[in-house]
Each structure stands twice: as structure tokens, then as C-alpha cells.
Design a protein around this motif. Sequence first.
Motif: not given
Lengths: 465, 482
Positions: A207-209, A372-387
Motif C-alpha cells: 500500500l505504501a509503495y 515528522e517524516s519527509d518521505k511519502e512512503t515513510d509516512t504511509l508505512l507508519v500509517c499502515g503500521c499503526v492503523i
Amino acid sequence: MDKKQYEILALMLRYWFVLLLICILYILLKKVIIYKQGGTVKRTTGNIPFILVLYTLSAFGLLAGREPGGYDLDVLLLGAIISVVVLFQFYFLFYFFKGIDEVLLSIVDTLAVLGLVMLQRLSPELAMNQVEWFIYGNVGMFIFIMIFSRNIDLGRLTYPLMISGIAVLVVVLLFGKESGGAKRYVVLGPFSVQPSEFVKLIFIFVLAYYLKIKRTFFQNLPLYIFAALSVILVVLHKDLGSALQYFLLFISIYYIATSDWLLTGAAVATGIVGAAISYKLFSHVRVRVQAWKNPWADIGGGGYQVAQSLIAIGSGGLIGFGLGLGEPNVIPASRTDFIFAAICEEFGILTGAAVIILFGLLLVRGMQKGLESDKETDTLLVCGCVISLTIQAFIIIGGVIKLIPLTGITLPFVSYGGSSMFVSMCIAGMMQGISIKNYRLAKAFEALDEPDELEYEGEGFNEQD
Amino acid sequence: MSRMNSNTKVKVSMNRIKRNMRSCIFVLLSLYLVLLVYFAYTLFMYSDRWFADPGNTRVKVDMSNPRIIPGRIYDRNMLTLVETGTKTEDNGQVVFYRKYHELSRCAAHVIGNRQLGIGAETRFIKYLLGYDNNLIERVYQKAFLNREQGNNIILTIDIELQRYADEALGDRSGSIVLINPKNGEILAMVSHPDFDPSDPGKDMKNESLVNKAIYGKYPPGSIMKLITAAAAISHLEGAEEFTLECKGRTDIDGISVSCYSERAHGLVDMNRALEVSCNAYFAKLAVDLGWKNLRSTAERFGFNRDFIFEEVITTKSVFPTSGTKSTEELAWAGVGQDEVLVSPLHMALIASSIANDGKMPEPKLIHGIQRRNGSIVYKSGTKTALNTVPTEIAQALKGMMINAVEEGTGKKAYKQGIEIAGKTGTAEVGNGSLPHAWFIGFAPAEDPSIAIAVIIERAGSGGSEAAPVAGDLISRAIRLGY
Ligand SMILES: [Zn+2]
């Protein structure tokens, strides 16, 4: 210890356990609230590892005296092993990786310790296995930290992972072992693996990538097919909890990435229709809904699980029966899906509430990392993890306390289950990896005299639709 | 969509992602909040019930070798109804058993039985096993006593009064509830047919195990007129002065309404209509009120409400809620037929609320708890379950109920020297059987100290069957000092 001595000790230690947990919660809450973006606040582990070790050792020390006549040193040893792992994480990893988030790590460890103590009390053999898996989980976390803390583009793995994810789920459908009405497991040599847990990792990753790039509907088609196929396959496994989790994970990440109300709405509508159809089609779904509406009506049958769970939770009171003094083994699946009820029975409602709050803090902390993150993928990955973790915790705790219909799924970090523990630790590793990346970014900004803030705004202006 | 970004692939906007992320997390966080609030709420409301559930193996006591000796159950005058006794088996082994006093049969449903999972024996197991003790006491017992000792319960039941009520009902099916309208203490609660709690296998009948006082669902018949009257006073202007010519079978807005035995009551006002229990009059009020007003007043009296009392579990009384019902059904609902269903306890509570100027007390069964050392902690403090109607309306209803006993259908409840307020009810059940006989009331009307609900199933009219029973019990209660 003799039986009465044990009972008296367990009765009195109830207060001690609640006190320690409140201390942990207090420290974590303070850290989450005063957190400043960019990580300028001093990063320390504080007293948390110390308190956790104290908790672990007193709980295992108590349980060691549970069998009358003698003191079981093996149990104490197991507690010591867990303590060593916790201390290793806090001191070695912190030294090795600058920027690891102490709050995330503390939450994960507190939940894991609670689960391990409960498992030791429910079934010492399983606790031994679970400690083993906790250690493997730490290795998994370590690997994921290594991978995700670096700036490497994993984008090309997207399609192979999608295909292998679907393939694994098909394999489960064909060769899976049924347990508790759902085909959740595949036997691999000595291990019983739960592939739907691992596909969760793929799901978050894909999803993130996939969604970091803006695409048209047709370009997105492979993703839709992947998501739809996985959900349908998991429904066919009768693993409703995972199906719900995949589905909710997909729509939330999809919405976050694309802001596409239309398709998100359509997906939600499809989901509702799908749920309605499965209610009509499958008797096991109807039984679940009936048991949710009134578990007492069919207490000998469909309502048994939920009714026993409620009885256990209601019996514990504020601080519980005391470790080892209740009868949590009466609750069906008390080691896996219903471990929350077992915890509430022996440690009390306060500890139950603490578990919910811990998951809530995990969510808030995850959001802080994502922002905090400056990369779209990273933000989306963190979202995926916590959600993913949030949905999972909500589905099972909600089911156990009869807020929503019960759909069997593990409570992350707490329930018994190697796959669940391993995958949850990997998810935690992913978040830690990104936390480290953020830390390096913040350091880089600090090195410059003036942080270049215009960068983001420029991109914001380009957005027009 | 046009893009000016220099990258070859167009990335999604970071700001947008973060904004969406914030709102998404906010939603998820509120899910946790819901979880936490529900968790606290549901445990606060229900945990005692779940603990006392017969399916809870944690409170099973192995009577051949109990770890905890269950405490006694007393009536309010400290008469031991149940205690834990010991007996020696033929093989010389000493076993424990629950020893029932012979009078406990009159209060079978209140005392109950652990095996059957009903009554105080089940419901108040927390006290009987001493789980309400504080840490010091529990540790002391574990450390120094051979077997732990549960606490004793003092019920609010007066076994003397309970016995009168039990005898008054005799062989007939039905239920009687006597309650202190001021503090909600249940003084007697009978349900027939009953069973023998000391030997549950003995003479068990079809409905023996159901405590009809709390689980029964009966049509209230004319008792409902009190609620229709209350609704009319609060919603229709000049309702108390409104008059109607009753012809025995009267045409109300095109609906033919017959009174009991088709007796013509002539020109009646509200007071007279309640006194003689005129169906036509109250059917007319119901039709004028409409479903909405009548239902809202009924709900103020606790219909359609899940009562969650601390010490008593009761079923929900039903006032029909469907919006598609006809005016004819409305007319009959106004006189307590149609689909209106009530429990006897609820009726006693309604009588209490009228006696108590509109305040409905929460019913109580525990008078006090006696600890191991003999000290008694009385459960004082009255909780108000509902504020039903304003004082003026309660006073008006009270006045009409006094008349109903002095000169109306409740005449047979009349006792010299006690001013009783009451209302009879005769609930048609169809199938050619006799109607249920109802009476609810309270006394002394000036300063009520006792409220009552009597229902005798398929016995005849409330005035001839239930009213004398109620009158008798009220006078006995007052003679006992209540
Ligand atoms: Zn009439």
C-alpha cells in the motif's frame, strides 16, 4: 510455597502490579504529551526498563511458587530471560541505533510482558514457546530496523510481494489446517504458521509503495485486484477478523494517500454489501451476530464464548482476583483471542484499561513519527503500521467486551501465537526504522544553520484539483 | 490533472497525506475512546450480574469440602432463613449443606437456590462468599482460619408478612409485591406456583421457577387508567373537569367501547370514571391524547425502560411503540389492554411513585450485611429510580385512588381505620378464560408507608378478587408496624 501463602501473596501483589503499570503509563503519557517534533527533547529511556524488569521478575517470582511444595526455579529463570531481552533492547539497541523511539519500544515491551506473564499463568508450556517467539520477534524487529532505517528504494519489490502474498493465501485455502472454525494455519515442519499475519506485512508495504505515486484509476487497478483478492481469500478462510482488518487497512491508507472520497466511499459501500451478503450466506456469521446481540440467550451454544468472557471480566473487579487465583482457563481461547478477558480477570479492570490506553499511546506516537517524516512512503508505512495494529486491537478487544460482534483475531504483542508475535514485532521494527530516519533528518537540519522550510510549501502549491 | 512537478513520476502531496493522516488517526483515537468508555460503562452497570451468573464457575462451592463457608441469609428481623450446616454421613464423613428454615418455602423465589441459579443464593453470592471483604479481612481469613467465612445477608423481606402474602395467594397463580414506597425496600415478594428451595425436585410445576413478580408480563387492565389520567392531566387542558356520558357500550369517535359487564356508568367526570373504572371515559382520553402523549407519560412511569437496579433484576414493561397502530388499538391501550404488558414489581413501583409525590424509589432487597465478627453494615440511602410526574398530578391521582377504595371498584379493600388508596384492574386475557385480577395501592394515604401490587391470574374481576387480598395484607402490614 504452601497454597495459603501463595494466595495471600497474590492477593497483596495485585496492588503492586497495578502500581507499576500506572507508573509506566504515567511516564509514557508525559513523554507523548511533551514530545516536540524534530526530536529536540532529550531522548532517554527513563525508568521504564527498570520498572518493566521489576514487573516481570515479581510476576514470575510469584508464579514460581504457585505449585505447592517447592519453588520452581525454571519459572524464575524464564522471567530472568525476558528481563534480559528487555534490558538488551533498551541498552544495546539504543546504543547501536541512535534515534530509536523509547516510547514505542516501551509500549511494545509492556504489552509483551503482560502477555507472557498471563501465558505463564495459563499454560507454562505455551509461555516457554512464546518467549522463544518473543526472541525471534526481536530478531525480526532488528532486521526491519536495519532495512527501514536506510534510504534504499524497495519499490521494485512491490509486484513480487503482491504475487507471493496472493499465492500464500491460496496455499492456505488449499492446504490450511482448520482451527476454531477458521483455516488460519499451515503446518511447516515443526511450526504451525499463520500466513495471514505475514500477508499483513506485505499489505502495509505494498500500500505504501504503490500509493506514493499519483496514478489514474487504471494504473491503480493491480492494487485494487490485489486488495480485493486478499480480502476475498481471507473471507474464504473464514478468518473474518483478518478480513475486516485488511479491508479497513486498505480503505484508510487508500484514503490517506489519495484523498479519493469517491473510491473510498465505493469501497466502504462494497464492504457493507459484502458483510450483508455474508450474513445471509454463512451461518457462522449469523451465530456471531446473535451472540453479540445477546450472548445469554444461547449461553450453552453460540453465546458461550462471549458470555464466559464477560463473566471473567466482571468477576475481576478493579484490581482483579490476583495472579493465579481466578479461573481464566474456563474462558474459551483464553490464550489467544480472549487473553484480554483473562488479563482483566486476574489483573483487574485497571490493567485492562491500561492495555487499551497503551494501544492508544502507540497510535498517537505513530502519528507523531509519521508527521515528522519527509518521505511519502515513510509516512504511509507508519500509517499502515499503526492503523493495522489499532484496528486489530480494537476488533478483538471490542469483540471480547461485546462492543462489536466477535471476530477471532489475536491481540498484537499479547496473545499467544508465534506468527502474530513475530509479525507484530516486525511492524514495530518498521516504525522504529522510520523513527531512526527521522532522527537523522532532524540532526541534518540541526547541522544547517537555518532549516529549509520552503521545500514543503512549494510542493503544496503544486497540488491543484 | 496537470502537474508542474519536475519529478518524472508525480508524487502525491505530502501535506495532504499528513492532513488525511491526522484526521484518520483522530477517528481511530476516538474508536479507542469509545472502547474505553464502553468498557467502563458496561462493567459499572453489569459486572455484579456477570459475577453472580449461574454459569460462573469461580463462585461454585464444593459443599463436601468448601474452601469458603457461605454465609447466612436472614429476614429483616434477623430470623435465619438459610445457613450452612454440617451433617455426618453414614461413613462418618462430615459434609456441609445449605440448611433452609421451614418458612423459607414462603419466600422460595426470593431466597432461591444455588443449583437452580435463582434468588438471593445466586444473586448475592458475592456477599455470601465474602468477596466484598477488604484486603485485611481476606488476608486474615486466609492466614488464620481453617475455612474462610462468607458474610451474612439481611434481606429486606419480613418473613411474617411474606407468609401472609403466600397464604393469601394460596393455590392460585399470581404474584404479590409489598414495598416501602419511601425507600424501595421490598417487604414481601411472592410468586405462585412456587417450589421448595430446600428440595427443588419436589412438587415442581410448569412455571414454578419463574419469579413472576419480576419476570411476569401481564396486561395491566384498568390499572393503566392511572397513567392515562396522568397523561390527560399533563397534556389536555381542563381534563379533570371533562365529562362523558357512559352507556355501557359507548361510541368513542366511531369506536365502540364497552365497560366491564357492559354496565352503564352515566355521566362521569375523571374522578368518578376512575372510581367506577369506566372504560369509555379513558378510551376517549386516550384517543384525544394520541399515541405520542400517552406513550411519553407511560415512559415517564418506566415503560419501555431497561431498569438496571443494583439488587433486583426485572423485565421491561412494554407500551406499544409501533407508529402504524390504529385509533382503536390506542383506545384499548388507554385502558391497559392491546399490547401493554407489565410486571407486578413495576406496578408496585408505580403505586410507590404516586404515594411518594412522583418519586419512584429503586427497589431494594438487601437490608444489611453482617460481617464475620457480628457487626452489621446497614445499606441505608434511598435511590430514586425515576421522577415520574409532578407532585400535583401525583396528589390528584392519589385523591382519585382514595375515592376508588371508599366508594368505587376497590371497596372490598376498605379497612376500618386505615385510609387506603388503590386502583383495581381486570385484564382480559381472551380464550374464554376469566380475566386477571389486579389491585395496586398504598396506605395510609396521608403518609404512605406501604405500597402493594396484587395480581391473581384468571381469577375474575380485580374488585372482587384482588382488592380484598390487598386490603387484608395492608392492614396486616400496618399492624406489624410498617
Ligand atoms: Zn363506563
